[in-house]
Design an enzyme around this catalytic site. Structure first.
Site, PDB file in Angstrom:
ATOM      1  N   GLU A  91       0.831  -1.200   0.000  1.00  0.00           N
ATOM      2  CA  GLU A  91       0.000   0.000   0.000  1.00  0.00           C
ATOM      3  C   GLU A  91       0.868   1.252   0.000  1.00  0.00           C
ATOM      4  O   GLU A  91       1.963   1.269   0.550  1.00  0.00           O
ATOM      5  CB  GLU A  91      -0.914  -0.001   1.228  1.00  0.00           C
ATOM      6  N   CYS A 104       3.393   8.458   0.924  1.00  0.00           N
ATOM      7  CA  CYS A 104       3.970   7.532   1.896  1.00  0.00           C
ATOM      8  C   CYS A 104       4.176   6.199   1.180  1.00  0.00           C
ATOM      9  O   CYS A 104       3.204   5.597   0.708  1.00  0.00           O
ATOM     10  CB  CYS A 104       2.990   7.402   3.067  1.00  0.00           C
ATOM     11  N   CYS A 111       6.220  -7.007   7.010  1.00  0.00           N
ATOM     12  CA  CYS A 111       7.324  -6.509   7.837  1.00  0.00           C
ATOM     13  C   CYS A 111       7.641  -7.571   8.876  1.00  0.00           C
ATOM     14  O   CYS A 111       6.732  -8.222   9.397  1.00  0.00           O
ATOM     15  CB  CYS A 111       6.926  -5.206   8.534  1.00  0.00           C
ATOM     16  N   CYS A 115       6.322  -5.115  15.665  1.00  0.00           N
ATOM     17  CA  CYS A 115       5.910  -4.119  16.670  1.00  0.00           C
ATOM     18  C   CYS A 115       4.473  -4.440  17.096  1.00  0.00           C
ATOM     19  O   CYS A 115       3.600  -4.709  16.264  1.00  0.00           O
ATOM     20  CB  CYS A 115       6.015  -2.703  16.103  1.00  0.00           C
ATOM     21  N   CYS A 118       1.228  -2.562  15.521  1.00  0.00           N
ATOM     22  CA  CYS A 118       1.213  -2.208  14.098  1.00  0.00           C
ATOM     23  C   CYS A 118       0.493  -3.268  13.257  1.00  0.00           C
ATOM     24  O   CYS A 118       0.730  -4.468  13.428  1.00  0.00           O
ATOM     25  CB  CYS A 118       2.646  -2.048  13.601  1.00  0.00           C
ATOM     26  N   GLY A 160       6.717  -1.983   6.012  1.00  0.00           N
ATOM     27  CA  GLY A 160       8.088  -2.478   6.000  1.00  0.00           C
ATOM     28  C   GLY A 160       9.101  -1.570   6.675  1.00  0.00           C
ATOM     29  O   GLY A 160       8.803  -0.441   7.060  1.00  0.00           O
ATOM     30  N   GLU A 161      10.302  -2.101   6.828  1.00  0.00           N
ATOM     31  CA  GLU A 161      11.402  -1.383   7.486  1.00  0.00           C
ATOM     32  C   GLU A 161      12.458  -1.045   6.423  1.00  0.00           C
ATOM     33  O   GLU A 161      13.163  -1.935   5.937  1.00  0.00           O
ATOM     34  CB  GLU A 161      11.981  -2.289   8.591  1.00  0.00           C
ATOM     35  N   SER A 193      11.794   6.602   7.848  1.00  0.00           N
ATOM     36  CA  SER A 193      11.486   6.240   9.228  1.00  0.00           C
ATOM     37  C   SER A 193      11.945   4.815   9.520  1.00  0.00           C
ATOM     38  O   SER A 193      11.722   3.910   8.721  1.00  0.00           O
ATOM     39  CB  SER A 193       9.971   6.353   9.454  1.00  0.00           C
ATOM     40  N   SER A 215      11.361   5.566  15.168  1.00  0.00           N
ATOM     41  CA  SER A 215      10.198   5.150  15.947  1.00  0.00           C
ATOM     42  C   SER A 215      10.673   4.779  17.343  1.00  0.00           C
ATOM     43  O   SER A 215      11.383   3.796  17.527  1.00  0.00           O
ATOM     44  CB  SER A 215       9.538   3.937  15.278  1.00  0.00           C
ATOM     45  N   LEU A 216      10.277   5.587  18.315  1.00  0.00           N
ATOM     46  CA  LEU A 216      10.780   5.392  19.680  1.00  0.00           C
ATOM     47  C   LEU A 216       9.727   4.688  20.539  1.00  0.00           C
ATOM     48  O   LEU A 216       9.949   3.603  21.041  1.00  0.00           O
ATOM     49  CB  LEU A 216      11.148   6.769  20.245  1.00  0.00           C
ATOM     50  N   ASN A 291      -3.665   4.685  16.072  1.00  0.00           N
ATOM     51  CA  ASN A 291      -4.755   4.447  15.115  1.00  0.00           C
ATOM     52  C   ASN A 291      -5.216   3.002  15.256  1.00  0.00           C
ATOM     53  O   ASN A 291      -4.455   2.088  14.954  1.00  0.00           O
ATOM     54  CB  ASN A 291      -4.269   4.688  13.679  1.00  0.00           C
ATOM     55  N   CYS A 334      -1.231   5.975   9.840  1.00  0.00           N
ATOM     56  CA  CYS A 334      -0.013   5.294  10.296  1.00  0.00           C
ATOM     57  C   CYS A 334      -0.346   3.967  10.940  1.00  0.00           C
ATOM     58  O   CYS A 334      -1.208   3.886  11.813  1.00  0.00           O
ATOM     59  CB  CYS A 334       0.676   6.099  11.384  1.00  0.00           C
TER      60      CYS A 334
HETATM   61  N1  SAH Z   1       9.383   0.418   9.953  1.00  0.00           N
HETATM   62  C1  SAH Z   1       9.468   1.861   9.969  1.00  0.00           C
HETATM   63  C2  SAH Z   1       8.557   2.467   8.967  1.00  0.00           C
HETATM   64  C3  SAH Z   1       7.086   2.370   9.318  1.00  0.00           C
HETATM   65  S1  SAH Z   1       6.620   3.998   9.638  1.00  0.00           S
HETATM   66  C4  SAH Z   1       9.229   2.365  11.376  1.00  0.00           C
HETATM   67  O1  SAH Z   1       8.771   1.599  12.194  1.00  0.00           O
HETATM   68  O2  SAH Z   1       9.533   3.527  11.652  1.00  0.00           O
HETATM   69  C5  SAH Z   1       5.142   3.873  10.372  1.00  0.00           C
HETATM   70  C6  SAH Z   1       5.067   4.649  11.668  1.00  0.00           C
HETATM   71  O3  SAH Z   1       3.750   4.452  12.183  1.00  0.00           O
HETATM   72  C7  SAH Z   1       6.025   4.121  12.722  1.00  0.00           C
HETATM   73  O4  SAH Z   1       6.441   5.138  13.589  1.00  0.00           O
HETATM   74  C8  SAH Z   1       5.133   3.159  13.453  1.00  0.00           C
HETATM   75  O5  SAH Z   1       5.600   2.830  14.713  1.00  0.00           O
HETATM   76  C9  SAH Z   1       3.845   3.921  13.490  1.00  0.00           C
HETATM   77  N2  SAH Z   1       2.680   3.085  13.754  1.00  0.00           N
HETATM   78  C10 SAH Z   1       2.576   1.751  13.581  1.00  0.00           C
HETATM   79  N3  SAH Z   1       1.352   1.331  13.928  1.00  0.00           N
HETATM   80  C11 SAH Z   1       0.652   2.419  14.318  1.00  0.00           C
HETATM   81  C12 SAH Z   1      -0.692   2.631  14.748  1.00  0.00           C
HETATM   82  N4  SAH Z   1      -1.556   1.648  14.797  1.00  0.00           N
HETATM   83  N5  SAH Z   1      -1.057   3.888  15.057  1.00  0.00           N
HETATM   84  C13 SAH Z   1      -0.191   4.916  14.932  1.00  0.00           C
HETATM   85  N6  SAH Z   1       1.069   4.780  14.506  1.00  0.00           N
HETATM   86  C14 SAH Z   1       1.495   3.549  14.207  1.00  0.00           C
END
Ligand code: SAH
Length: 355
Positions: A91, A104, A111, A115, A118, A160-161, A193, A215-216, A291, A334
């Protein structure tokens, strides 16, 4: 099977032309057709001789993604479900803002980082995308735009990463940013990211000029380890040491993303611990209220809680953005990107259960 011309680098293609007794400068012209004029066939390349066009068509194909579905949100966000040649789907999300049009893009099908919050994680890793598949998301999404509209910004924040697919991602970035023969988007308008792969972050900052987002999502190893398994490989200490040492140019900042999960990482103690963790790093924090997506146990905090969290960061002098969810009515926000497969599988399972 003929090779996809977009899988070659400009240099490789120039060498191919020389072998074919063609001048190498033609390579640049052809790259402009592919990446600036988005040509879908060699026949369109009218400044080349008919014989060269025919020869190119014999030797190569020009890839395109299959647009399986396009969904438009009430806020104007558009989600594309693209099919890849081997049947996987990915997507991309097009987000209009005042003067910007941000795409985006995905860098992997699925992935593998798992996490906890996600939607893409549920898929597991299907495979890395090729550089051409990353670029085709931009080219094919652009084809859906009216007349003079152009994608102005790209975020590598889809499925994906990106840093787990380092070589193809950087190869795609080279074409994305080149102004003479590539797509021509300035690296300042591109943000990558990552979950925080320390060695690849260091390499990326040496080799490219794109913006970095990390992503912290938690201020302690214990909590981050629960939410993001990658933290067991690269601890917060390692990640923060890496960030402090990065050669970030003046006037630029690292972005830290922090998804707020109700009752999990949104307390005042968490906010204070986050400020302490980020002390001395030139950064901004993107606070992203979670989200929701089907099957997830997490919840989004109330707006007042989000504001309280934000106030603590602000009081400690951190620059913050609160990300309004975009396209959440079409599952395009996201962390909601899942492709088709999970839904397919769920549908099939429920059908099987019903029989
Ligand atoms: N793998 C990379 C790129 C994905 S970016 C990364 O993790 O940074 C997508 C961003 O959306 C990341 O910061 C991820 O942690 C965040 N994300 C994932 N699931 C989410 C959710 N359900 N609601 C809000 N943000 C989310």
């Amino acid at each position: 099977m003929k090779p996809n011309i977009k899988e070659l680098t400009l240099k490789e293609f120039a060498a191919h032309l020389v072998e074919r007794k063609e001048p190498s400068y033609r390579a640049k012209q052809i790259w402009q057709w592919l990446f600036q004029k988005r040509a879908a066939s060699f026949a369109e390349m009218t400044n080349l001789s008919a014989s060269l066009r025919a020869r190119l068509a014999e030797d190569f194909t020009i890839s395109r993604l299959v647009t399986l579905r396009q969904t438009v949100s009430k806020d104007g966000t558009k989600k594309f479900l693209f099919g890849l040649s081997d049947g996987h789907s990915i997507e991309s999300v097009l987000i209009p803002e005042l003067k910007r049009l941000t795409l985006c893009v995905s860098t992997q099908a699925g992935c593998g980082f798992g996490c906890a919050f996600c939607a893409t994680a549920v898929l597991g890793l299907k495979r890395n995308l090729r550089a051409s598949e990353i670029l085709d998301q931009i080219l094919d999404a652009s084809r859906s735009l009216a007349g003079d509209q152009r994608i102005t910004h790209v975020v590598l924040m889809g499925m994906g990463e990106p840093l787990a697919n380092y070589a193809e991602t950087v190869k795609a970035l080279d074409v994305m940013t080149d102004t003479s023969w590539g797509i021509g988007i300035s690296p300042r308008r591109i943000t990558l990211s990552t979950v925080g792969l320390v060695p690849q972050i260091q390499r990326l900052m040496e080799e490219t000029k794109v913006n970095l987002a990390i992503s912290l999502h938690a201020p302690t190893d214990e909590l981050r380890g629960q939410l993001m398994p990658v933290n067991r490989k690269y601890s917060l200490q390692q990640l923060m040491d890496c960030c402090r040492a990065l050669p970030i140019p003046r006037r630029r900042r690292i972005t830290f993303e922090y998804v707020l999960l109700r009752g999990v990482n949104d307390s005042m103690d968490d906010a204070i611990a986050l400020c302490q963790l980020l002390r001395g790093i030139r950064c901004k924090v993107n606070v992203i209220p979670f989200n929701p997506h089907p099957g997830s146990p997490y919840q989004r905090p109330q707006d007042a809680e989000v504001e309280k969290f934000q106030r603590v960061l602000h009081a400690h002098g951190l620059q913050i953005n609160i990300r309004r969810p975009r396209g959440d009515d079409i599952q395009a926000a996201c962390g909601q990107l899942q492709g088709e497969e999970v839904q397919h599988r769920q549908r099939q399972t429920s059908l099987a259960a019903a029989q």
